[in-house]
Design a protein around this motif. Structure first.
Motif, PDB file in Angstrom:
ATOM      1  N   GLU A 394       1.563  11.847 -25.929  1.00 10.60           N
ATOM      2  CA  GLU A 394       0.761  10.883 -25.075  1.00 10.60           C
ATOM      3  C   GLU A 394      -0.121  11.527 -24.101  1.00 10.60           C
ATOM      4  O   GLU A 394      -1.168  11.530 -23.927  1.00 10.60           O
ATOM      5  CB  GLU A 394       1.689   9.693 -24.542  1.00 10.60           C
ATOM      6  N   THR A 398      -4.079  12.210 -23.151  1.00  9.68           N
ATOM      7  CA  THR A 398      -4.608  11.482 -21.944  1.00  9.68           C
ATOM      8  C   THR A 398      -5.312  12.500 -21.173  1.00  9.68           C
ATOM      9  O   THR A 398      -6.378  12.526 -20.751  1.00  9.68           O
ATOM     10  CB  THR A 398      -3.522  11.044 -21.101  1.00  9.68           C
ATOM     11  N   ASN A 402      -9.397  12.302 -20.431  1.00  5.62           N
ATOM     12  CA  ASN A 402      -9.868  12.525 -19.080  1.00  5.62           C
ATOM     13  C   ASN A 402     -10.664  13.599 -18.833  1.00  5.62           C
ATOM     14  O   ASN A 402     -11.806  13.195 -18.185  1.00  5.62           O
ATOM     15  CB  ASN A 402      -8.468  12.943 -18.109  1.00  5.62           C
ATOM     16  N   LEU A 405     -14.011  12.416 -20.371  1.00  4.09           N
ATOM     17  CA  LEU A 405     -14.750  11.684 -19.815  1.00  4.09           C
ATOM     18  C   LEU A 405     -15.513  12.096 -18.410  1.00  4.09           C
ATOM     19  O   LEU A 405     -16.303  11.899 -17.968  1.00  4.09           O
ATOM     20  CB  LEU A 405     -13.717  10.439 -19.262  1.00  4.09           C
ATOM     21  N   TYR A 413     -10.708   5.730 -27.838  1.00  4.67           N
ATOM     22  CA  TYR A 413      -9.420   6.225 -27.917  1.00  4.67           C
ATOM     23  C   TYR A 413      -8.499   5.136 -28.224  1.00  4.67           C
ATOM     24  O   TYR A 413      -8.729   4.025 -27.843  1.00  4.67           O
ATOM     25  CB  TYR A 413      -8.948   7.408 -26.771  1.00  4.67           C
ATOM     26  N   GLU A 414      -7.053   5.691 -28.549  1.00  3.47           N
ATOM     27  CA  GLU A 414      -6.137   4.800 -28.743  1.00  3.47           C
ATOM     28  C   GLU A 414      -6.329   3.275 -29.428  1.00  3.47           C
ATOM     29  O   GLU A 414      -7.100   3.271 -30.414  1.00  3.47           O
ATOM     30  CB  GLU A 414      -5.326   4.396 -27.391  1.00  3.47           C
TER      31      GLU A 414
END
Lengths: 611, 611
Positions: A394, A398, A402, A405, A413-414
């Protein structure tokens, strides 16, 4: 629901068909991994008929099921099936190291039992081409060379793997198709089509003198698969009507209610998102082995007039293999080389990449950290991560999200859209297979203990008595015949660590040291002692790594050095020349000093040189 | 929705009320953490009025908002508000180390900026008693001692923390209540009730010469809280009607649609489960600070005629404090000492414990590994894990669940029942606060970058123009006045590692070494050289840790030793006496040899002694 077998008069056990004498029990090597007896199911499962009163059923030649991996863990799937003097393997997978297996690249099964019984092993049956089912083949092949059976894609992927290991010429690879049957001594293996997140997956029905054993492999029920057939539910049902002795079934999603969505659902999401991404470049990260997913990306690229390029070593390999073998059906010219992407406008490109789990060295991670040689991410990128983070990944995912972005890209995502579905059956599908096959005995496989327990509860809910369900463990010899299923012994089993080129040279002591070094670093003390006089000729010097910033802790380190000097002199003064004693007194003095000052316990390593 | 301020004639900036001269900009220390300009919001946010054409609004004294933590991360919340010569802090939290911060116990903010501006700081305002909002107070207090304001529970928990650090007598702790206002130089801070997963949480409205800044703190909207009031939505609305200059709001759940469930929902689940657990002992693991959760466990225990005991250091501390301060309302005799539990039948007991995140040393982990001195888990235990794993903890929790299941206990975990609700607002609640406060400017806070981006999108969706939304970063000096919001500089900010007693003595070099040691271990080479002749008097010897099983790799190590000897002799023969050169040639020779043989890169540490 599951009626007990009618009692029959006892008669002499018939010899297996191939005429070899049946040997009653497997080798009873000392168990490496002691686990408490599995609950809620008992270690010995008996039918009602055999329970309590003396069984009157004709005992058939028993089969021994020996899982060497895949229980109490996710991955490293490998199981031995033995009957009389014949044995074969189903799958030969690898496991990924836990976070606390520092520096370990991968984990393979302990092959000791197989090496000791090499003469019995008739072959290896592969259910599909995922790493957790084929990844250990090169390591086993170096010890035991038997025919390997698998569907065309699985064999194709194994070929690639063996090539990397320089073993391709050595292996006897045999392509099978669903419905085909292969003889394994007194047993035979029938292949049954299942759906999964890689094409051409199969389960097996193992026909043995004791009865039919069904193993689902990794599976789901997909009524609208992208390519190929729906799971052969009819054959599972047919076997069930004739009588299945034992079912082994995939527990990965046993905690999840309902049914797994069809892979085709993801294609619909891609359509929506490709539409929304108008004017931008599209980058999709997914598992390289999910060829149906890649097919759907390619189909949508075609629909929206985009070219497709691939990035990431495994993606390039698998896509190439899938095209060559006809699993990926795309028109000429749709796929272009990654070097050519800049010759097209951004909105005419879809880039398919590895890295959907945020793996630090993957192509997507490199793009995210602006470290990819060929792809620079900009606000004009629309990025879809078509995967769910596997537990433990996870944070990696992430970090990648990040970073992407921050580069201004739009990132899906997810759970933002349905851009991923699982390859494993949920509770309703598991109950379907249990109901169709109606097994006398049930062994949940593939999963952590909690998954096996959840699957056992499902089996109970469809009427299998708890006494006929066994939650096993790796290394257990599970004997099944028409009357009972029980654990009759244990063989060596466990994980062997692969680190770089080393197989098994990193074990628990090395890992323990790595953990300690990782936690608090180390302090080395060196001194040169004159043999004759015991005089300290040089040192003691003190060197540390991973402990403190030396420059900011000069005082502490100097104090430590003086302390060591004192301890050393005390030894020498009192005539101690035994190095172990000297080293221990230095260690004791220093470690208590350091702990008092810092509340840390670095490894302390005194090295004495004698001249 | 958000109309631009009407243009006003330019006039001289009025001095702040307290009459101090307004200093235009904050100190511009070099930025420690260079990040690319935040997207999609721009670094400079202007109103429509100020955008493009010269602003005609009367410029008010600006406020500077300086987050020193809590942006691009979860935890370590701390923000400075400055106006003229006055400053104060909101919260002073700690962060938990990432998995790659090896050996680090906790992370505290870099206080450099605060130390340099100590004379300006009027106080510290605490929004609630969670570690990520109060955990760094003891470390800051050692450097700067100013009054600390918080609700009764927050102050109570801070007291406990300061006591552990031996700082209790030193601190000036002041209890406030919601609706109260505290002066901070030219600014004043008004406390506003919010709901969260710890009682007595507040947000703040900061009244400044430039306008009102609202910070929600951690919050959710709970219309049926267990105790205390519903979040003071009326006050947020009232502030909104009067005009809010800037809103800072909690982004933790900005990715989650809908609204967070009420805490009271969990009580209903407990009721169902306590009923089902009839005849068994009940063990509930949860966060010690979630006193409302504990209240509901106690209420259900009472209903079902059970006594309550608590286990785990922080659980014992917090429950004691909550009872003392009246936050936990239980009849005398309901809570018993853990030593007394065996005097009652198992089905008359509820045990509340720490360890809901699977923390390896927690009470629940010790119970799971049969390592708890006072509690043995058996098939007669019904265990509820009343929490969701925080990202990164999934594997730990799974391990604990597996081990508890193996002991035969029934375990309720994850999403099996609604035994946990979040303490943070989801999208609908976030939009509610945005709509009520109608801020001119918006800064999403608390969260990874992806959370901040998601929150910025929500703000846009309720009508805040993108140019008025700023995704900031720690260390940025964000200046806001009635006309514009912009980043005017950077101050030192980052994380300082606490390892044992050391604060800041473990930094990036130490961590880099620990990582390398963790990955492949180390090889030490020692040799004693005679100064005059350059002759090697002792050694070279080779010692390794965390590299390979030495016993199984004797050949490799001996080969390595000979290689080092050769490299050393070559140096000595060619007259090289410079130790750096000697060490480097040994390192180079050895590391390429080791990599070729093992594909590993252990740390190589040559130590030369001179006599």
């Amino acid at each position: 629901m599951l009626a007990a077998e009618p009692a029959k008069p006892v008669k002499k056990e018939p010899a297996p068909k191939r005429g070899r004498p049946a040997k009653p029990a497997a080798e009873k090597a000392p168990a490496k991994r002691g686990r408490p007896a599995a609950k809620p199911a008992s270690g010995t499962a008996k039918t009602a008929a055999g329970n309590g009163k003396k069984s009157r059923a004709a005992r058939k030649t028993p089969v021994r099921i020996i899982p060497l991996g895949g229980l109490h863990e996710v991955g490293k799937n490998i199981t031995v099936y033995e009957c009389g003097q014949d044995a074969f393997l189903v799958d030969c997978g690898m496991g990924f190291p836990d976070a606390d297996m520092l520096g370990v690249d991968l984990v393979i099964p302990d092959f000791t039992y197989l090496e000791k019984n090499a003469d019995k092993i008739r072959g290896i049956v592969i259910t599909h081409g995922h790493e957790d089912h084929i990844g250990s083949i090169p390591y086993l092949l170096r010890k035991i060379n038997v025919p390997i059976y698998g569907t065309k894609l699985a064999i194709g992927l194994i070929e690639g793997k063996l090539k990397e290991h320089g073993l391709l010429g050595k292996a006897d690879l045999r392509v099978i198709t669903p419905k085909q049957t292969v003889k394994m001594g007194c047993m035979s293996v029938e292949f049954i089509r299942v759906n999964h997140s890689i094409p051409d997956s199969v389960g097996v029905a193992i026909h043995t003198p004791a009865g039919v054993i069904v193993y689902t492999g990794d599976f789901k029920v997909d009524f609208s698969p992208i390519e190929g057939d729906i799971i052969d539910l009819a054959r599972f049902a047919e076997l069930g009507s004739k009588g299945v002795l034992c079912l082994l079934s995939d527990s990965t999603n046993a905690e999840r209610p309902g049914s797994t969505m069809s892979e085709s659902k993801v294609g619909q999401s891609f359509n929506t998102l490709f539409n929304r991404a108008e004017g931008k470049r599209i980058i999709v990260a997914t598992f390289s082995s999910n060829i149906h997913r890649i097919q759907q990306i390619a189909d949508n690229a075609m629909k929206y007039g985009r070219k497709v390029a691939v990035s990431g070593r495994s993606m390039i390999n698998v896509v190439g293999k899938a095209m060559e073998l006809g699993y990926l059906k795309v028109p000429d010219g749709l796929f272009i080389d990654i070097d050519a992407i800049n010759r097209y406008p951004a909105d005419k490109i879809v880039l398919i990449t590895t890295g959907s789990q945020g793996e630090p060295l993957s192509a997507l991670s490199r793009m995210a950290s602006s470290d990819h040689r060929k792809v620079s991410v900009t606000p004009n990128d629309f990025i879809i991560i078509s995967a769910t983070p596997i537990p433990g990944n996870e944070k990696h995912v992430t970090r990648v999200v990040n970073d992407l972005l921050k580069l201004g890209a739009e990132v899906i995502y997810e759970k933002m859209y349905e851009v991923h579905v699982s390859g494993h059956a949920c509770q309703d599908e598991l109950k379907l297979i249990l109901s169709l096959t109606k097994p006398k005995f049930f062994i949940p496989v593939h999963g952590e203990y909690k998954h096996l327990v959840a699957h056992a509860h499902l089996a109970q809910s469809v009427g299998i008595p708890p006494s006929n369900i066994l939650i096993g463990d790796i290394g257990q010899v599970i004997q099944v015949d028409n009357v009972e299923m029980k654990v009759i012994g244990n063989v060596e089993a466990g994980g062997v660590f692969v680190d770089g080129l080393g197989v098994g040279d990193v074990g628990s002591i090395v890992i323990r040291d790595r953990k300690r070094l990782a936690q608090d670093g180390l302090i080395i003390i060196v001194a040169t002692i004159e043999k004759e006089t015991g005089a300290c000729m040089a040192g003691p010097d003190i060197v540390s790594r991973g402990f403190v910033y030396v420059r900011e802790s000069e005082e502490l380190m100097e104090e430590a050095r003086l302390l060591v000097k004192k301890a050393l002199n005390q030894c020498l003064d009192s005539g101690i020349r035994d190095w172990t004693t000297m080293k221990n007194s230095i260690k004791d003095a220093l470690s208590s000093f350091i702990y008092r000052k810092t509340k840390r316990s670095p490894m302390i390593l005194p090295i004495m040189m004698e001249i």
